[in-house]
Scaffold this motif. Structure first.
Motif, PDB file in Angstrom:
ATOM      1  N   THR A 212       0.809  -1.226   0.000  1.00  0.00           N
ATOM      2  CA  THR A 212       0.000   0.000   0.000  1.00  0.00           C
ATOM      3  C   THR A 212       0.837   1.268   0.000  1.00  0.00           C
ATOM      4  OG1 THR A 212      -0.143  -0.099   2.427  1.00  0.00           O
ATOM      5  CG2 THR A 212      -1.909  -1.157   1.169  1.00  0.00           C
ATOM      6  N   HIS A 213       2.099   1.172   0.426  1.00  0.00           N
ATOM      7  CA  HIS A 213       2.974   2.353   0.403  1.00  0.00           C
ATOM      8  C   HIS A 213       4.427   1.904   0.339  1.00  0.00           C
ATOM      9  CE1 HIS A 213       3.777   6.674   1.078  1.00  0.00           C
ATOM     10  NE2 HIS A 213       4.910   6.218   1.567  1.00  0.00           N
ATOM     11  N   ARG A 214       5.195   2.546  -0.522  1.00  0.00           N
ATOM     12  CA  ARG A 214       6.630   2.303  -0.620  1.00  0.00           C
ATOM     13  C   ARG A 214       7.375   3.559  -0.200  1.00  0.00           C
ATOM     14  NH1 ARG A 214       7.644  -2.367  -3.793  1.00  0.00           N
ATOM     15  NH2 ARG A 214       5.841  -3.009  -5.064  1.00  0.00           N
ATOM     16  N   SER A 215       8.395   3.391   0.635  1.00  0.00           N
ATOM     17  CA  SER A 215       9.191   4.533   1.075  1.00  0.00           C
ATOM     18  C   SER A 215       9.931   5.157  -0.109  1.00  0.00           C
ATOM     19  CB  SER A 215      10.201   4.090   2.138  1.00  0.00           C
ATOM     20  OG  SER A 215      11.135   5.109   2.402  1.00  0.00           O
ATOM     21  N   ALA A 216      10.055   6.461  -0.078  1.00  0.00           N
ATOM     22  CA  ALA A 216      10.780   7.173  -1.129  1.00  0.00           C
ATOM     23  C   ALA A 216      12.278   7.173  -0.879  1.00  0.00           C
ATOM     24  CB  ALA A 216      10.271   8.609  -1.227  1.00  0.00           C
ATOM     25  N   VAL A 217      12.704   6.805   0.344  1.00  0.00           N
ATOM     26  CA  VAL A 217      14.123   6.934   0.701  1.00  0.00           C
ATOM     27  C   VAL A 217      14.785   5.606   1.083  1.00  0.00           C
ATOM     28  CG1 VAL A 217      13.890   9.341   1.392  1.00  0.00           C
ATOM     29  CG2 VAL A 217      13.516   7.530   3.082  1.00  0.00           C
ATOM     30  N   SER A 218      14.014   4.510   1.149  1.00  0.00           N
ATOM     31  CA  SER A 218      14.579   3.204   1.492  1.00  0.00           C
ATOM     32  C   SER A 218      13.733   2.117   0.857  1.00  0.00           C
ATOM     33  CB  SER A 218      14.638   3.013   3.013  1.00  0.00           C
ATOM     34  OG  SER A 218      13.332   2.789   3.541  1.00  0.00           O
ATOM     35  N   GLY A 219      14.046   0.863   1.176  1.00  0.00           N
ATOM     36  CA  GLY A 219      13.266  -0.253   0.662  1.00  0.00           C
ATOM     37  C   GLY A 219      12.032  -0.564   1.492  1.00  0.00           C
ATOM     38  N   ALA A 220      11.750   0.234   2.509  1.00  0.00           N
ATOM     39  CA  ALA A 220      10.614  -0.027   3.396  1.00  0.00           C
ATOM     40  C   ALA A 220       9.291   0.050   2.632  1.00  0.00           C
ATOM     41  CB  ALA A 220      10.613   0.977   4.547  1.00  0.00           C
ATOM     42  N   ARG A 221       8.377  -0.862   3.007  1.00  0.00           N
ATOM     43  CA  ARG A 221       7.045  -0.808   2.411  1.00  0.00           C
ATOM     44  C   ARG A 221       6.010  -1.242   3.436  1.00  0.00           C
ATOM     45  NH1 ARG A 221       8.094  -5.418  -1.285  1.00  0.00           N
ATOM     46  NH2 ARG A 221       7.921  -7.351  -0.073  1.00  0.00           N
TER      47      ARG A 221
ATOM     48  N   THR B  58       8.412   9.132   7.628  1.00  0.00           N
ATOM     49  CA  THR B  58       9.071   9.666   8.834  1.00  0.00           C
ATOM     50  C   THR B  58       9.784   8.550   9.600  1.00  0.00           C
ATOM     51  OG1 THR B  58       6.984   9.436  10.075  1.00  0.00           O
ATOM     52  CG2 THR B  58       7.452  11.591   9.090  1.00  0.00           C
ATOM     53  N   LEU B  59      10.254   7.540   8.893  1.00  0.00           N
ATOM     54  CA  LEU B  59      10.856   6.383   9.551  1.00  0.00           C
ATOM     55  C   LEU B  59      12.101   6.769  10.342  1.00  0.00           C
ATOM     56  CD1 LEU B  59      10.334   3.367   9.861  1.00  0.00           C
ATOM     57  CD2 LEU B  59      11.810   2.961   7.883  1.00  0.00           C
ATOM     58  N   ASP B  60      12.877   7.722   9.859  1.00  0.00           N
ATOM     59  CA  ASP B  60      14.093   8.144  10.569  1.00  0.00           C
ATOM     60  C   ASP B  60      13.771   8.694  11.957  1.00  0.00           C
ATOM     61  OD1 ASP B  60      15.745   7.338   8.575  1.00  0.00           O
ATOM     62  OD2 ASP B  60      16.095   9.326   7.744  1.00  0.00           O
ATOM     63  N   ILE B  61      12.657   9.417  12.070  1.00  0.00           N
ATOM     64  CA  ILE B  61      12.243   9.992  13.356  1.00  0.00           C
ATOM     65  C   ILE B  61      11.920   8.883  14.348  1.00  0.00           C
ATOM     66  CG2 ILE B  61      10.515  11.396  14.534  1.00  0.00           C
ATOM     67  CD1 ILE B  61      10.308  13.048  11.938  1.00  0.00           C
TER      68      ILE B  61
ATOM     69  N   GLY C  94      15.842  -4.201   9.091  1.00  0.00           N
ATOM     70  CA  GLY C  94      15.119  -5.105   8.206  1.00  0.00           C
ATOM     71  C   GLY C  94      14.002  -4.400   7.456  1.00  0.00           C
ATOM     72  N   VAL C  95      13.258  -3.561   8.162  1.00  0.00           N
ATOM     73  CA  VAL C  95      12.173  -2.800   7.525  1.00  0.00           C
ATOM     74  C   VAL C  95      12.725  -1.926   6.403  1.00  0.00           C
ATOM     75  CG1 VAL C  95      10.571  -0.878   7.896  1.00  0.00           C
ATOM     76  CG2 VAL C  95      10.573  -2.835   9.464  1.00  0.00           C
ATOM     77  N   GLU C  96      13.838  -1.256   6.665  1.00  0.00           N
ATOM     78  CA  GLU C  96      14.443  -0.388   5.652  1.00  0.00           C
ATOM     79  C   GLU C  96      14.896  -1.163   4.418  1.00  0.00           C
ATOM     80  OE1 GLU C  96      16.211   3.157   8.537  1.00  0.00           O
ATOM     81  OE2 GLU C  96      17.429   1.379   8.108  1.00  0.00           O
ATOM     82  N   GLN C  97      15.190  -2.446   4.606  1.00  0.00           N
ATOM     83  CA  GLN C  97      15.610  -3.279   3.482  1.00  0.00           C
ATOM     84  C   GLN C  97      14.425  -3.883   2.728  1.00  0.00           C
ATOM     85  OE1 GLN C  97      18.643  -3.097   2.796  1.00  0.00           O
ATOM     86  NE2 GLN C  97      19.904  -2.972   4.640  1.00  0.00           N
ATOM     87  N   GLY C  98      13.226  -3.863   3.352  1.00  0.00           N
ATOM     88  CA  GLY C  98      12.044  -4.413   2.698  1.00  0.00           C
ATOM     89  C   GLY C  98      11.441  -5.634   3.361  1.00  0.00           C
ATOM     90  N   ILE C  99      11.850  -5.955   4.593  1.00  0.00           N
ATOM     91  CA  ILE C  99      11.251  -7.078   5.319  1.00  0.00           C
ATOM     92  C   ILE C  99       9.823  -6.716   5.736  1.00  0.00           C
ATOM     93  CG2 ILE C  99      11.385  -8.482   7.410  1.00  0.00           C
ATOM     94  CD1 ILE C  99      13.520  -9.239   5.416  1.00  0.00           C
TER      95      ILE C  99
END
Length: 401
Positions: A12-21, A390-393, A281-286
């Motif tokens: 439903t959403h893909r991060s613009a700055v990492s592989g997170a979704r 806002t994952l970095d926050i 892991g989230v940032e990589q796409g887990i």
């Protein structure tokens, strides 16, 4: 016709700055919002919590272990009692692993021990032999000899009735050479094809099969493992095997593997549950994680807290506080003033410290509920952070990095 008519995975959403979704993983027993954490009801029970308490704390999905349920009470009995969901009183999504991790741990020790640099285990080795046919081992309960084959693992998982199931694999340890790792990976691939064939033979649409990526710390082997699962009709992928000798190497291997996988399938990271590891892991796409860490930590007096909490109240970094420590003997505060769990709303640190010292069961139950609630809030915040970029926050707040 699809192998998985009652399952779907939609990003439903893909991060613009990492592989997170962020996504929605639909199963016959409910839809899981991802990323999500899967709690371990290894022997058919969450140690220290009722199913209703797990639900109240925000839990979406739990897992049970094929190996342990096979030995006691037996998958045939569970099937006779209506399957795992009815047997244990859980009406949400469930996963069962294949027993492959137990093959590994019975022979070598745990993945967690490897990452922490501990190579020696004093547990008795009950694994007898791994062959093309399967893994032969002695029951830790009564010494009975068992043979776990890919077909038998799938049969047991069918009898247990979990929504998400996993192929049988050999989880290779870190301290073997590349030659052994490669041979083990190819054995796991042959077992996976047998698992897939057995799944297709008995598939009634109520379960979805995950393939496992092995290959140890070697890029070329991980690439072969990724290509293997990508080219076969698994519903999802599970990153397994040895992930290295340190957290840094583990993060590198996970990132490397994720870049090679089909981006439209859900990806599970087996046996990892540290806060910083989850963010990585989230940032990589887990999409999903599982680990005994939150509930095991509770049984040793540990309460999970955010890095932000650590810095404000303890003055140093960490992921949990140990309420057995005497500094909490006269501490009237809850574990965390901002936490909405039942334990933080009703119990002080001093009371929990007393319960632990008095060896009262309530202490373990209270800390289990807190840690479960904490993990669910962590993943809930991560999902929202992905949607708002806002994952970095949140990473700084929860993990301090």
């Amino acid at each position: 016709m699809s192998l998985y008519p009652k399952f779907s995975f939609n990003i439903t959403h893909r991060s613009a700055v990492s592989g997170a979704r962020a996504g929605l993983l639909k199963t016959p027993h409910g839809t899981i919002e991802t990323p999500a954490f899967i709690f371990c009801a290894t022997k058919g029970a969450i140690k220290g919590a009722f199913p209703r308490e797990m639900k109240a704390a925000g839990t979406q999905i739990i897992l049970s272990n094929t190996y342990h349920m096979m030995l006691q009470p037996g998958s045939e009995l569970v099937e006779k009692m209506g399957g795992l969901h009815k047997f244990i009183g859980w009406d949400g999504p469930m996963l069962t692993d294949s027993g492959g991790y137990q093959i590994f741990s019975l022979g070598h020790g745990s993945v967690a021990s490897e990452i922490k640099g501990k190579r020696v285990t004093h547990r008795p080795k009950t694994m007898l032999k791994i062959t093309e046919e399967g893994a032969r081992f002695k029951s830790y309960i009564n010494g009975q000899i068992f043979l776990l084959t890919p077909e038998r693992s799938l049969e047991i998982q069918r009898q247990l009735g979990a929504d998400l199931i996993v192929v049988l694999d050999e989880c290779t340890p870190f301290h073997v050479d590349k030659s052994y790792t490669e041979c083990s990976m190819h054995l796991s691939h042959r077992w996976a094809l047998r698992s897939l064939a057995e799944f297709q033979r008995g598939n009634d649409g109520r379960q979805a099969l995950y393939g496992i990526i092995q290959g140890g710390i070697y890029e070329d082997l991980r690439r072969q493992g990724a290509e293997f699962v990508n080219h076969h009709p698994f519903f999802g992928h599970a990153v397994g095997g040895s992930l290295g000798a340190s957290k840094e190497q583990m993060h590198d291997i996970v990132g490397l593997t994720l870049k090679m996988l089909d981006p439209e399938r859900p990806v599970h990271l087996l046996g990892i549950g540290g806060i910083s590891d989850i963010f990585n892991g989230v940032e990589q796409g887990i999409d999903t994680f599982d680990c005994v860490h939150p509930t095991r930590l509770a049984r040793h007096g540990g309460a999970l807290v955010t890095a932000d909490h650590w810095m404000r109240y303890e003055g140093k970094g960490g992921e949990h506080i140990n309420l057995r420590n005497k500094i909490y003997r006269e501490d009237s505060r809850p574990i965390d003033e901002s936490c909405g769990c039942h334990s933080c709303q009703n119990f002080s640190r001093a009371y929990l410290h007393h319960l632990l010292k008095a060896q009262e069961m309530l202490a373990l139950q209270a800390l289990t509920i807190h840690n479960v609630y904490f993990m669910n809030e962590l993943l809930k915040n991560i999902r929202e952070a992905i949607r708002t970029d806002t994952l970095d926050i949140q990473k700084k707040k929860w993990a301090g990095v």
